[in-house]
Structure formats: C-alpha cells, structure tokens
Design a protein around this motif. Sequence first.
Motif, short mmCIF file in Angstrom:
data_model
loop_
_atom_site.label_atom_id
_atom_site.label_comp_id
_atom_site.label_asym_id
_atom_site.label_seq_id
_atom_site.Cartn_x
_atom_site.Cartn_y
_atom_site.Cartn_z
N LEU A 1 32.88 -5.17 -32.61
CA LEU A 1 33.77 -6.48 -32.57
C LEU A 1 35.14 -6.45 -33.23
CD1 LEU A 1 30.89 -9.19 -33.19
CD2 LEU A 1 32.21 -8.70 -31.12
N GLY A 2 35.38 -5.26 -33.96
CA GLY A 2 36.66 -5.12 -34.57
C GLY A 2 36.27 -4.72 -36.26
N GLY A 3 34.92 -5.06 -36.69
CA GLY A 3 34.73 -5.11 -38.06
C GLY A 3 35.05 -6.43 -38.68
N GLY A 4 34.95 -6.47 -40.10
CA GLY A 4 35.23 -7.81 -40.66
C GLY A 4 33.92 -8.56 -41.16
N PRO A 5 34.19 -9.69 -41.74
CA PRO A 5 33.08 -10.54 -42.01
C PRO A 5 32.09 -10.99 -41.03
CG PRO A 5 34.90 -11.84 -42.27
CD PRO A 5 35.22 -10.51 -41.92
N ALA A 6 30.64 -11.05 -41.13
CA ALA A 6 29.89 -11.25 -39.79
C ALA A 6 28.65 -12.05 -40.37
CB ALA A 6 29.29 -10.00 -39.13
N LEU A 7 28.38 -12.80 -39.43
CA LEU A 7 26.73 -13.51 -39.52
C LEU A 7 25.80 -13.09 -38.54
CD1 LEU A 7 25.30 -16.16 -40.91
CD2 LEU A 7 26.30 -17.33 -39.05
N TYR A 8 24.63 -13.01 -39.02
CA TYR A 8 23.53 -12.59 -38.10
C TYR A 8 22.64 -13.84 -37.99
CZ TYR A 8 19.87 -9.61 -35.96
OH TYR A 8 19.04 -9.14 -35.08
N VAL A 9 22.54 -13.94 -36.58
CA VAL A 9 21.61 -15.03 -36.16
C VAL A 9 20.36 -14.90 -35.59
CG1 VAL A 9 21.59 -17.28 -34.85
CG2 VAL A 9 23.56 -16.62 -36.05
N GLY A 10 19.20 -15.15 -36.18
CA GLY A 10 17.77 -14.46 -35.51
C GLY A 10 16.68 -15.60 -35.65
N ASP A 11 15.59 -15.20 -35.35
CA ASP A 11 14.54 -16.16 -35.30
C ASP A 11 13.38 -15.35 -35.87
OD1 ASP A 11 12.15 -15.57 -32.65
OD2 ASP A 11 14.02 -14.45 -32.91
N SER A 12 13.25 -14.20 -36.43
CA SER A 12 12.11 -13.68 -37.09
C SER A 12 12.25 -12.92 -38.36
CB SER A 12 11.46 -12.65 -35.92
OG SER A 12 12.40 -11.81 -35.85
N GLY A 13 11.06 -12.49 -38.70
CA GLY A 13 10.98 -11.69 -39.86
C GLY A 13 11.90 -10.39 -39.77
N THR A 14 11.54 -9.87 -38.38
CA THR A 14 12.38 -8.57 -38.09
C THR A 14 13.92 -8.91 -38.10
OG1 THR A 14 10.68 -7.90 -36.48
CG2 THR A 14 12.53 -7.00 -36.02
N ASP A 15 14.35 -9.93 -37.80
CA ASP A 15 15.76 -10.37 -37.63
C ASP A 15 16.26 -10.33 -39.11
OD1 ASP A 15 16.45 -10.25 -34.94
OD2 ASP A 15 15.31 -12.15 -34.68
N ALA A 16 15.10 -10.99 -39.97
CA ALA A 16 15.72 -11.26 -41.39
C ALA A 16 16.05 -9.74 -41.91
CB ALA A 16 14.55 -12.03 -42.18
N GLN A 17 14.85 -8.91 -41.80
CA GLN A 17 15.08 -7.63 -42.31
C GLN A 17 16.17 -6.92 -41.86
OE1 GLN A 17 12.89 -6.48 -44.83
NE2 GLN A 17 14.74 -4.95 -45.22
N THR A 18 16.62 -7.14 -40.54
CA THR A 18 17.67 -6.29 -39.88
C THR A 18 18.99 -6.76 -40.81
OG1 THR A 18 16.79 -6.33 -37.70
CG2 THR A 18 19.12 -5.83 -37.80
N ALA A 19 19.12 -8.26 -40.87
CA ALA A 19 20.29 -8.53 -41.41
C ALA A 19 20.35 -8.08 -43.03
CB ALA A 19 20.18 -10.18 -41.61
N ALA A 20 19.26 -8.06 -43.36
CA ALA A 20 19.36 -7.61 -45.08
C ALA A 20 19.75 -6.08 -44.95
CB ALA A 20 18.00 -7.77 -45.57
N ASN A 21 18.97 -5.25 -44.22
CA ASN A 21 19.29 -4.02 -44.10
C ASN A 21 20.86 -3.64 -43.85
OD1 ASN A 21 16.78 -3.27 -44.65
ND2 ASN A 21 16.30 -3.06 -42.57
N ALA A 22 21.41 -4.56 -43.20
CA ALA A 22 22.91 -4.26 -42.64
C ALA A 22 23.80 -4.98 -43.51
CB ALA A 22 23.07 -4.89 -41.27
N GLY A 23 23.38 -5.63 -44.58
CA GLY A 23 24.17 -6.29 -45.73
C GLY A 23 24.90 -7.64 -45.20
#
Length: 221
Positions: free
Chosen positions: A155-177
């Motif tokens: 997307l070109g970098g920069g600030p981002a928000l992750y939107v998901g529905d599960s613990g897997t998504d929560a962990q993905t977001a945390a791992n990606a900062g």
Amino acid sequence: MNIVFDLDGTLIDSAPDIQAVSAKILGKLGKPALTIEETRNFVGEGARILVSRMMAARGIEETPERHAQIFGEFVAEYEFAVEKAVFYPGVVDALAVLKGGGHKLALCTNKPELPARAVMKHMGLEPIFDAFIAGGMTKNPKPDPEMALKCVADLGGGPALYVGDSGTDAQTAANAGLPFALYTEGYRKSPVDEIPYDWAFDHFDLLAGIVAEAQARHRAV
C-alpha cells in the motif's frame, strides 16, 4: 490511512460454502458433513489446518499422504464455492465510505489464493482493494506478521490499522505492530474480553469512526 482487512468472518460469512465443500469431500468417504458451527470454529488458520481439523472431527486417520490427498480435493472444490457467501451487515457501505475518503485498503487472508480471488470476483471486491495477500502467496501464514506487513508495504507504507474477527487476527496485528479493530460478530473462538484489541465493534457502521480515532491516535504520537 492504510487499512488491512481479514476476509472470512470479518467481511464475509463464507462458512456455508465451506460446509458445502466438506459435505462433498466427507461424503465420498462415507462421513457426515461438518455442521455450520464446526465449520466456523475450524476456519481462520488456513485450509491445511481446516482439513486437519475436519479429518480429526470425523475420525479420519491423518497421515501426510492422506492429508495431501484430501487437501487437494478440498482446494479443488473450494475454488468454485462462492454462491452462499454473504457480506456482514454494513460492510459494503463501510468499504465505500473508506475508499471514498481516500484510505488505502488491503485484503489479508489465510484462505488459499484461488478461492480467495474467486470469492472476491463473485462479490465485487476486486476494484475496492489496493493490495491483496492470500494463503500460499507468502512463506508464512497468519499469525506470522509477514502477510500483514507485505500488505502495508504494497500500500506504500505508513500508518495502518488491522481489522479482523479472531484471536489469530489479534495475534497477527500484535506481531506486525499494528493497532487492531476486532469485529465481534465473526468466527472468533474466544470471548471478546480474552482477545487483545484496541477497538471492538459489532457493526460496520462503526468502522469509519474507529478509523478516525486511529488516525488521531497516530498523529498524537
């Protein structure tokens, strides 16, 4: 702002299609199809794990050869299983608002690439997303951060928000900062208060406000 979305259980309910595929595969083996509840509990970590869970639930011994055979048959059927998928309430309008507001949108799913592309085309999602990563397109699936970080980079970098529905998504977001917005009406397997999130919402009408808050939080840092 860059917004990275999960697909199944977040934007669409595809469980009925996956259940129909399970009925075909398991029926050939003389086994009953997955229930819709089982199907929703089994998705989220990729098709290989879904097939393993399906085999275990129906007492099918899993060997590497047996899993590979059933997985291959499953994916072959899965590619065309798009007819029963539906959007969650408010998704179409929310995506239009975000896109119209100049936000860049990415889709980040463990669903295999061909089935993911098929359902995107069927539901008219292709023109909406600026980046797309599905299962098999990177070395590591979610919750490894590789897929989410690749989306942000595309997307070109920069600030981002992750939107998901599960613990897997929560962990993905945390791992990606990345900050995480939890859609509570999808396929989550844990109570909401056991999943780490920055925002939680039960209807997509609320998402634009969350994005605005995420932007304000980023500017304040």
